[in-house]
Scaffold this motif. Structure first.
Motif: not given
Length: 637
Positions: A338-342, A347-354, A371-380
């Protein structure tokens, strides 16, 4: 978080003080030197705000210093507004009075022609300058230094509002609940309907899961009618029942004067039908309230269901649920997806392994709460440098103890876990966005608001740069806050918006001592009210004067805003004490926003024309048929 609003207020002051037309006004009034000195001191203080932004998180003394600066900035703004408004008032009359004025001026020394305004404003400016200089002198004791601001990524290209369909996980929970929804009645209820509870902490995804069930194709085909109502902590049976009726009736805008007639009409709508009702965000633990609410459903068809989302179990135990399964946080794997999606759009880190180690650390600190994952994910979302992700992961805000947030005298459940994640998301907003979000603390929980209406309020408060297109700028800012989960689409009306309860708690926390959401249950201390600059109050059937009398001392109030929790489809009749109109409002001479919408008012009092700072006047849905002529004096409207 006081730095944000102080920064924005100071920025507005610089824009005004640097304007050539404004300098001309100041020279004409003989206070140019005072304003020049004020600008110089403000400039030195502005250099300290970046450092103060970092230190207020852990230093209460710095936060107190910022609050004092903010109060002064409001006072300066009022003085400058006074000057500009006086100038607007004088200009239309100059031509018509040119001959008279020229004769009179021959008899009066030029130094005295502007005596009245100058005499009134000069002592204020002297006092403000002294206070500003004292604030600046405290910088050494507070350890405040001039530091450069770290540039923020302001690109908006990828800041679109992600749709709710980005739900990760919950497949098992959904299937289990679908079986209970669509299966035969298990006999746990003596009535034709049974309750299906979804219980869990704030931000865990109760409403999202309920929405998944409500919109499932099999559910849509199985139940008729269907209704969704958001309850929150104000368990008003009449309002809840009215919302249910308006959701299922074909006779729109039918109004009821009492609960009995309303519930008879609901019973008629549900009689012999297999219905589905979602009661979202229930806080009440009063079994009597619940019994009264569900009385119209006793004649429904067997197999009807009520989905209840709640943080509390007490009411469910009284209904007959002794072992309730609580909705847990997402699994670590689903939370990371979910964090990766936002954050990354996949929905994964395959292209951003670092970035994966930082992602895993952030997910853990968010407690796997959606809710916290969405907020921080969209921030980044606009940041793909490892350094930016490290900064969020290692932010000291995660570890700051702020105590439990409170709302209406109650501890806000789970605030210690959810607030740090959301505070980081807030902390990374630009100062102007922080100010706009803090303003939304005036909205009660579950308040449904309109985008254009909110932009109009922001404009009236002077939050949007008038040199640009303020409406367009306001809409852009709104979309950013929406894209970062500070706002959400209303569950059953895409044209309206809502804040999650925990976002509402966050807005209340960051708004500090300048915003007040007033209700009839609050004790009013006149001394405490003096500091507030913005106030909203809950519209009720009758709003009396006694509770509001103390506001006569709140001379600095800029906002007097009537709001209603939830949606007012059947807005009915609300009455406002005439003493509020006649005795209170004339005392609030600095008002920028005045909303008396939906009250049974038939005349606009004459004093309205004296509120010269007014930018926003809402008299919609009243009985007013004409405006007094002196409304034409409101040059700022």
């Amino acid at each position: 978080m006081a730095e944000a609003i102080a920064t924005e207020l100071v920025k507005v002051l610089f824009q005004k003080l640097s304007d050539e037309a404004f300098k001309r006004i100041a020279r004409a009034q003989g206070i140019h030197n005072e304003l020049k000195e004020l600008k110089s001191t403000l400039s030195r203080i502005q250099d300290l705000l970046n450092d103060a932004s970092q230190k207020e998180v852990t230093h209460k003394s710095v936060k107190s210093w910022l609050n004092a600066l903010q109060h002064l900035a409001y006072d300066i703004n009022d003085v400058l507004d006074d000057l500009a408004t006086e100038d607007m008032h004088r200009e239309p009359t100059l031509e018509s009075r040119a001959i008279i004025c020229s004769k009179v001026r021959k008899l009066i020394p030029s130094c005295c022609t502007n005596f009245s305004l100058t005499h009134r404003l000069s002592p204020k400016l002297d006092s403000i300058n002294r206070d500003l200089e004292n604030l600046e002198k405290r910088k050494t004791d507070l350890g405040l230094l001039k530091i450069d601001e770290k540039p923020r990524n302001t690109s908006r290209r990828s800041e679109t509002s992600l749709p709710e369909r980005d739900v990760v996980g919950r497949e098992v929970e959904k299937e289990q609940l679908l079986k209970k929804l669509l299966g035969d009645d298990d006999g746990s209820s003596q009535d034709n309907f049974s309750v299906l509870p979804i219980v869990g902490m704030g931000g865990v995804g109760k409403t999202t899961l309920a929405r998944l069930l409500y919109n499932d194709t099999k559910v849509q085909d199985h139940f008729e009618p269907k209704a969704w109502v958001c309850v929150s902590d104000d368990f008003d049976i009449f309002k809840i029942s009215n919302t249910i009726f308006q959701s299922v009736t074909t006779t729109k805008n039918e109004k009821f004067e009492d609960l009995d007639k309303l519930q008879i009409a609901i019973a008629e709508q549900f009689k012999g039908k297999r219905f589905l009702l979602v009661v979202d965000d229930v806080w009440s633990e009063n079994y009597g309230d619940w019994e009264n609410l569900v009385r119209p459903f006793l004649s429904c068809a067997p197999g009807s269901r009520i989905i209840m989302t709640t943080r509390k179990e007490q009411l469910l135990k009284q209904i007959g649920f002794h072992n309730v399964d609580r909705l847990k946080s997402l699994s670590s794997e689903d939370a990371l997806r979910l964090f990766a999606v936002h954050a990354l759009g996949v929905d994964n880190f395959d292209s951003h392994t670092t970035l994966k180690p930082q992602g895993e650390g952030i997910v853990k600190k968010c407690g796997c709460l959606p809710l916290a994952l969405k907020a921080i994910g969209r921030l980044l979302r606009t940041k793909t440098d490892r350094e930016d992700w490290d900064e969020v992961l290692n932010s000291e805000i995660w570890d700051v103890e702020i105590g439990n947030a409170t709302e209406s005298g109650k501890d806000v459940e789970n605030s210690d876990k959810i607030v740090p994640a959301l505070r980081i998301s807030y902390h990374e907003l630009s100062a102007d966005l922080k100010q706009l979000f803090a303003y939304c603390s005036l909205f009660p929980k579950d308040f449904l608001f309109d985008k254009e209406e909110l932009v109009s309020l922001w404009m009236a408060e002077g939050f949007l740069n008038p040199s640009k297109s303020p409406e367009r700028l306001g809409r852009e800012y709104f979309e950013i806050l929406l894209s970062r989960s500070f706002f959400q689409h209303a569950p059953n009306d895409e044209s309206l918006f809502i804040m999650h309860d925990l976002m509402n708690d966050l807005a209340t926390f960051v708004a500090g001592e300048f915003f007040l959401r007033f209700d009839n249950h609050m004790e009013t201390n006149p001394e405490a009210l003096v500091k507030y600059r913005h106030m909203s109050f809950t519209r009720e059937e009758y709003v009396g004067y006694q509770k509001f009398e103390a506001f006569k001392g709140a001379k600095s109030l800029r906002t007097f805003l009537a709001v209603s929790p939830g949606v007012d489809k059947g807005w009915g009749y609300c009455y406002l004490s005439s003493k509020i109109l006649d005795d209170l409002l004339p005392e609030l001479t600095l008002l920028r926003v005045l909303s008396l919408s939906r009250f049974q008012i038939s005349e606009v009092p004459e004093f309205i024309g004296t509120l010269k700072h007014l930018r926003y006047l809402n008299l919609s849905r009243t009985n007013i048929e004409e405006l007094p002529e002196n409304v034409g004096n409101l040059y700022n409207l």
